[in-house]
Write a protein that holds these residues in place. Structure first.
Motif, PDB file in Angstrom:
ATOM      1  N   ILE A 128       0.874  -1.170   0.000  1.00  0.00           N
ATOM      2  CA  ILE A 128       0.000   0.000   0.000  1.00  0.00           C
ATOM      3  C   ILE A 128       0.914   1.224   0.000  1.00  0.00           C
ATOM      4  CG2 ILE A 128      -1.811   1.268   1.202  1.00  0.00           C
ATOM      5  CD1 ILE A 128      -2.738  -1.336   2.389  1.00  0.00           C
ATOM      6  N   ILE A 131      -2.590   6.399   0.558  1.00  0.00           N
ATOM      7  CA  ILE A 131      -4.034   6.554   0.678  1.00  0.00           C
ATOM      8  C   ILE A 131      -4.277   8.049   0.769  1.00  0.00           C
ATOM      9  CG2 ILE A 131      -6.095   6.091   2.058  1.00  0.00           C
ATOM     10  CD1 ILE A 131      -4.731   3.583   3.119  1.00  0.00           C
ATOM     11  N   LEU A 138      -1.304   8.837   3.674  1.00  0.00           N
ATOM     12  CA  LEU A 138      -0.686   7.738   4.405  1.00  0.00           C
ATOM     13  C   LEU A 138       0.686   8.170   4.899  1.00  0.00           C
ATOM     14  CD1 LEU A 138      -1.183   4.709   5.149  1.00  0.00           C
ATOM     15  CD2 LEU A 138       0.105   4.134   3.085  1.00  0.00           C
ATOM     16  N   VAL A 169      -6.568   4.878  -3.262  1.00  0.00           N
ATOM     17  CA  VAL A 169      -5.620   3.948  -2.661  1.00  0.00           C
ATOM     18  C   VAL A 169      -4.662   3.468  -3.748  1.00  0.00           C
ATOM     19  CG1 VAL A 169      -5.340   1.798  -1.389  1.00  0.00           C
ATOM     20  CG2 VAL A 169      -7.354   3.223  -0.973  1.00  0.00           C
ATOM     21  N   THR A 179      -4.463   1.798  -8.827  1.00  0.00           N
ATOM     22  CA  THR A 179      -5.149   2.851  -8.082  1.00  0.00           C
ATOM     23  C   THR A 179      -6.613   2.470  -7.940  1.00  0.00           C
ATOM     24  OG1 THR A 179      -3.663   4.576  -8.905  1.00  0.00           O
ATOM     25  CG2 THR A 179      -5.762   5.281  -7.979  1.00  0.00           C
TER      26      THR A 179
END
Length: 265
Positions: A128, A131, A138, A169, A179
């Motif tokens: 990840i 975000i 993030l 994300v 994405t």
């Protein structure tokens, strides 16, 4: 994320009652407004002149938070000048939240860090990378091993209203950057809007995915994947609950042959 946002309604007042604890120190009971409909646990408070001696529970509504003060004069001067910053660690419905406050003022200019666990239900390594949404990002990338889990730290600046907000994300799967787009719901959840799914072609002929649909999701554009290659399917979701509980029809061309298969998303 709905009730998990520590909003500017959390306000620390400068009008507190004092009691002597030891020479050079005192206890200050500070009025606090908890706007949530759940009890918040204060685990730690750190500032230039204040600290929390033990965790305290803040029920909904107005209550008091008792802090230990090592320099009352310095604390009052900092509050008067509007620069007495404290970092507070909270527990809200199982989430750990770190929040910066300015004593005596609403915290709209501060930030919140929400830490939460993420599970990887696939047999692939998942990264990840970010975000993002207005006022959200993030703190650091999170690598999730196959069938494993990790902890993500979301930084929220100010007090954004997240309900119905779109959240992007960024993921790394199978060496491909994806994405996905989610919408924040009133039930403190994320509802997929656009998802990208990597697909590997193990055949020795070209694979073209022409369509995927079950009435609740559909393929945005056709995808051609060369033999042994990897492609990305972009799916738009109309109704997440139905989309992932209803069989979908996949129409693909394998070489020169068109096939239809029925799969469960």
């Amino acid at each position: 994320m709905g009730g998990l946002i520590v909003s500017g309604e959390f306000k620390f007042s400068i009008n507190g009652s004092l009691s002597l604890m030891s020479v050079g120190k005192c206890l200050v009971a500070i009025p606090v407004h908890n706007p949530l409909d759940t009890t918040v646990i204060v685990y730690d408070v750190e500032g230039p002149y204040v600290e929390l001696t033990k965790p305290q529970a803040l029920p909904p509504g107005v209550t008091e938070l008792t802090l230990s003060v090592n320099d009352l004069g310095g604390l009052l001067r900092g509050i008067e000048m509007g620069n007495e910053d404290v970092v507070v660690v909270l527990g809200i419905d199982g989430f750990n939240v770190t929040r910066e406050f300015v004593l005596g003022r609403e915290s709209a200019g501060g930030f919140t860090v929400i830490s939460f666990a993420i599970e990887n239900p696939t047999n692939l390594s998942l990264i990840i990378m970010n975000i993002t949404a207005p006022g959200i990002y993030l703190a650091n990338a999170v690598t999730l091993p196959p069938m494993g889990s990790g902890v993500a730290n979301l930084v929220i600046t100010g007090t954004p209203n997240l309900v119905n907000q779109l959240v992007n994300v960024s993921l790394g799967v199978m060496g491909v950057e994806l994405t996905d787009v989610f919408r924040v719901t009133n039930s403190v959840g994320l509802e997929p809007v656009v998802i990208e799914v990597p697909i590997r072609n193990p055949l020795n002929v070209t694979l073209t995915v022409l369509n995927i649909t079950n009435g609740y999701l559909y393929l945005v554009r056709q995808v051609e994947v060369m033999p042994g290659g990897v492609g990305v399917l972009e799916l738009r979701v109309i109704n997440a609950t139905e989309a992932f509980s209803t069989y979908a029809v996949v129409v693909a061309k394998v070489g020169s042959t068109v096939v239809r298969i029925r799969v469960r998303p």
